[in-house]
Design a protein around this motif. Structure first.
Motif, PDB file in Angstrom:
ATOM      1  N   LEU A  32     168.705 -15.356  97.988  1.00 40.73           N
ATOM      2  CA  LEU A  32     169.216 -15.450  99.356  1.00 40.73           C
ATOM      3  C   LEU A  32     168.477 -14.490 100.283  1.00 40.73           C
ATOM      4  O   LEU A  32     168.021 -13.424  99.856  1.00 40.73           O
ATOM      5  CB  LEU A  32     170.718 -15.145  99.387  1.00 40.73           C
ATOM      6  N   HIS A  33     168.390 -14.863 101.550  1.00 36.50           N
ATOM      7  CA  HIS A  33     167.750 -14.036 102.563  1.00 36.50           C
ATOM      8  C   HIS A  33     168.685 -12.890 102.915  1.00 36.50           C
ATOM      9  O   HIS A  33     169.705 -13.096 103.585  1.00 36.50           O
ATOM     10  CB  HIS A  33     167.451 -14.899 103.799  1.00 36.50           C
ATOM     11  N   GLU A  34     168.354 -11.694 102.460  1.00 38.15           N
ATOM     12  CA  GLU A  34     169.192 -10.508 102.665  1.00 38.15           C
ATOM     13  C   GLU A  34     168.659  -9.677 103.835  1.00 38.15           C
ATOM     14  O   GLU A  34     167.445  -9.570 104.009  1.00 38.15           O
ATOM     15  CB  GLU A  34     169.184  -9.623 101.411  1.00 38.15           C
ATOM     16  N   PRO A  35     169.527  -9.049 104.609  1.00 35.95           N
ATOM     17  CA  PRO A  35     169.052  -8.132 105.644  1.00 35.95           C
ATOM     18  C   PRO A  35     168.643  -6.798 105.043  1.00 35.95           C
ATOM     19  O   PRO A  35     169.348  -6.238 104.204  1.00 35.95           O
ATOM     20  CB  PRO A  35     170.263  -7.985 106.567  1.00 35.95           C
ATOM     21  N   ASP A  36     167.498  -6.274 105.489  1.00 35.13           N
ATOM     22  CA  ASP A  36     167.116  -4.908 105.140  1.00 35.13           C
ATOM     23  C   ASP A  36     168.005  -3.934 105.903  1.00 35.13           C
ATOM     24  O   ASP A  36     168.714  -4.316 106.844  1.00 35.13           O
ATOM     25  CB  ASP A  36     165.650  -4.662 105.493  1.00 35.13           C
TER      26      ASP A  36
ATOM     27  N   ALA B  65     180.938 -26.105 107.258  1.00 34.79           N
ATOM     28  CA  ALA B  65     179.573 -26.090 106.727  1.00 34.79           C
ATOM     29  C   ALA B  65     179.243 -24.675 106.280  1.00 34.79           C
ATOM     30  O   ALA B  65     179.966 -23.712 106.573  1.00 34.79           O
ATOM     31  CB  ALA B  65     178.569 -26.562 107.779  1.00 34.79           C
ATOM     32  N   PHE B  66     178.123 -24.548 105.578  1.00 36.83           N
ATOM     33  CA  PHE B  66     177.608 -23.243 105.169  1.00 36.83           C
ATOM     34  C   PHE B  66     176.150 -23.145 105.601  1.00 36.83           C
ATOM     35  O   PHE B  66     175.343 -24.014 105.292  1.00 36.83           O
ATOM     36  CB  PHE B  66     177.740 -23.051 103.657  1.00 36.83           C
ATOM     37  N   HIS B  67     175.833 -22.063 106.331  1.00 32.68           N
ATOM     38  CA  HIS B  67     174.481 -21.847 106.854  1.00 32.68           C
ATOM     39  C   HIS B  67     173.660 -21.099 105.797  1.00 32.68           C
ATOM     40  O   HIS B  67     173.090 -20.032 106.051  1.00 32.68           O
ATOM     41  CB  HIS B  67     174.563 -21.048 108.160  1.00 32.68           C
ATOM     42  N   THR B  68     173.596 -21.658 104.605  1.00 35.60           N
ATOM     43  CA  THR B  68     172.994 -21.007 103.443  1.00 35.60           C
ATOM     44  C   THR B  68     171.518 -20.702 103.706  1.00 35.60           C
ATOM     45  O   THR B  68     170.748 -21.582 104.083  1.00 35.60           O
ATOM     46  CB  THR B  68     173.150 -21.914 102.217  1.00 35.60           C
ATOM     47  N   SER B  69     171.138 -19.447 103.475  1.00 28.32           N
ATOM     48  CA  SER B  69     169.799 -18.971 103.822  1.00 28.32           C
ATOM     49  C   SER B  69     169.044 -18.595 102.547  1.00 28.32           C
ATOM     50  O   SER B  69     169.396 -17.630 101.871  1.00 28.32           O
ATOM     51  CB  SER B  69     169.924 -17.757 104.759  1.00 28.32           C
ATOM     52  N   VAL B  70     168.013 -19.378 102.237  1.00 29.07           N
ATOM     53  CA  VAL B  70     167.334 -19.309 100.941  1.00 29.07           C
ATOM     54  C   VAL B  70     165.928 -18.725 101.108  1.00 29.07           C
ATOM     55  O   VAL B  70     165.181 -19.138 101.998  1.00 29.07           O
ATOM     56  CB  VAL B  70     167.245 -20.716 100.319  1.00 29.07           C
ATOM     57  N   ASN B  71     165.578 -17.798 100.243  1.00 28.56           N
ATOM     58  CA  ASN B  71     164.242 -17.214 100.278  1.00 28.56           C
ATOM     59  C   ASN B  71     163.191 -18.171  99.726  1.00 28.56           C
ATOM     60  O   ASN B  71     163.414 -18.838  98.708  1.00 28.56           O
ATOM     61  CB  ASN B  71     164.197 -15.921  99.449  1.00 28.56           C
ATOM     62  N   ALA B  72     162.034 -18.209 100.382  1.00 27.71           N
ATOM     63  CA  ALA B  72     160.873 -18.924  99.872  1.00 27.71           C
ATOM     64  C   ALA B  72     159.633 -18.131 100.302  1.00 27.71           C
ATOM     65  O   ALA B  72     159.203 -18.269 101.436  1.00 27.71           O
ATOM     66  CB  ALA B  72     160.823 -20.356 100.409  1.00 27.71           C
TER      67      ALA B  72
END
Length: 331
Positions: free
Chosen positions: A49-53, A178-185
């Motif tokens: 998941l896209h995590e905030p620093d 809905a879910f604004h799921t944020s995936v790392n790529a």
């Protein structure tokens, strides 16, 4: 038997409930939208998941939609903030100045209550909830008595989510989510976004007007979009803020993101009740994108199409809606 833990800690200085199960760990932020902000494989170094620093935490709290798994209730855009329902018209705040629409509902930044956390013989888990009533800020816009509950569990087969919505009022209520799921790529250290291929169980693409609202018509899929529903495509082939019908494949409704270099596939398997997908890839900037399962079509209460076709669901007093999703790895 794998090692299991569930405990209260911190994530970048914010209160978090941490779950651990063997090689996996996950963190949920109860005070910032009940957001499942991290899901990792700590043994081989995968961050899904896209995590905030730490230096992004202030901007994350101001706009908590592009990290982790934000909850959108009701989801996406509503024209001029208008939400007609059952003979009434509710007025949501217009919070997207570029389009003049309301965007993303009321739960992505509200505090959620921690119901419980712990572990069983097979998994660690956390359950959080929001009760909407006269004491909740959202009630002035969404005047329905209801409870929304999220339960996340972590085990040797990855992460699972169960969402439950209960109508506790005396009138029929809209059930849109809905879910604004944020995936790392990339999600793997040492890989690049060019190593990744995205598959998504999309059907048809909705035509959107200049205000990002559906016209009720469909557009032909481009060759790259056809690949997305077939053998897979590079996730940043063009800028996407697109809306599609969901079309199950082999009985499942899911995203698959494959790292060709590492030969690892990250699967996001959502329930078939989610009739729509949004996909947003941050103007084709490599790093992360958002595959968003939605119950309903964007602006559904103002679209003149059959309710079942556009996911315009309702709950009668005392009724419950529930659905499950799962994130796991296939090698």
């Amino acid at each position: 038997m794998i090692s299991l833990q569930a405990y209260e800690g911190e994530f970048q200085g914010e209160k978090a409930i941490w779950l651990k199960a063997g090689c996996y760990e996950a963190a949920l932020l109860p005070e910032i939208g009940g957001n499942l902000i991290a899901f990792r494989d700590v043994e081989i170094g995968l961050k899904f998941l896209h995590e905030p620093d730490l230096d992004e935490m202030q901007s994350f709290k101001e706009r908590p939609m592009i990290h982790g798994i934000p909850v959108l209730f009701p989801p996406n855009r509503y024209e001029d903030g208008r939400f007609p329902w059952d003979g009434k018209v509710h007025q949501f705040p217009v919070n997207e100045s570029a389009t003049g629409n309301h965007l993303h509902g009321f739960l992505y930044n509200t505090p959620w209550e921690i119901d419980e956390y712990g572990q069983t013989n097979m998994e660690s888990y956390v359950s959080v909830s929001v009760k909407v009533d006269e004491h909740h800020d959202a009630f002035q816009y969404f005047p329905y008595h209801c409870t929304i509950r999220l339960r996340y569990s972590l085990g040797e087969n990855g992460l699972s989510q169960r969402v439950t919505i209960l109508n506790e009022g005396e009138e029929k209520m809209p059930c849109l989510l809905a879910f604004h799921t944020s995936v790392n790529a990339p999600f793997a250290a040492g890989s690049s976004a060019q190593d990744y291929r995205l598959k998504l169980t999309i059907g048809e693409r909705w035509e959107l007007n200049e205000r990002m609202l559906p016209t009720g018509r469909f557009q032909a899929l481009t060759p790259e979009e056809a690949l997305m529903s077939g053998e897979g495509v590079y996730p940043f082939f063009e800028s996407m803020d697109n809306h599609y019908t969901a079309s199950s494949q082999n009985g499942r409704n899911r995203m698959e993101l494959t790292d060709l270099k590492r030969q690892i596939t990250f699967v996001y398997d959502v329930g078939t009740t989610y009739k729509q997908w949004m996909i947003w890839n941050n103007e084709a900037r490599e790093g992360f994108f958002c595959p968003e399962p939605q119950i309903n079509l964007v602006n559904a209460p103002l679209v003149n199409l059959p309710a079942d076709d556009i996911g315009l669901f309702s709950l009668d007093p005392g009724e419950i809606w529930e659905e499950s999703s799962r994130w796991y790895v296939r090698e």
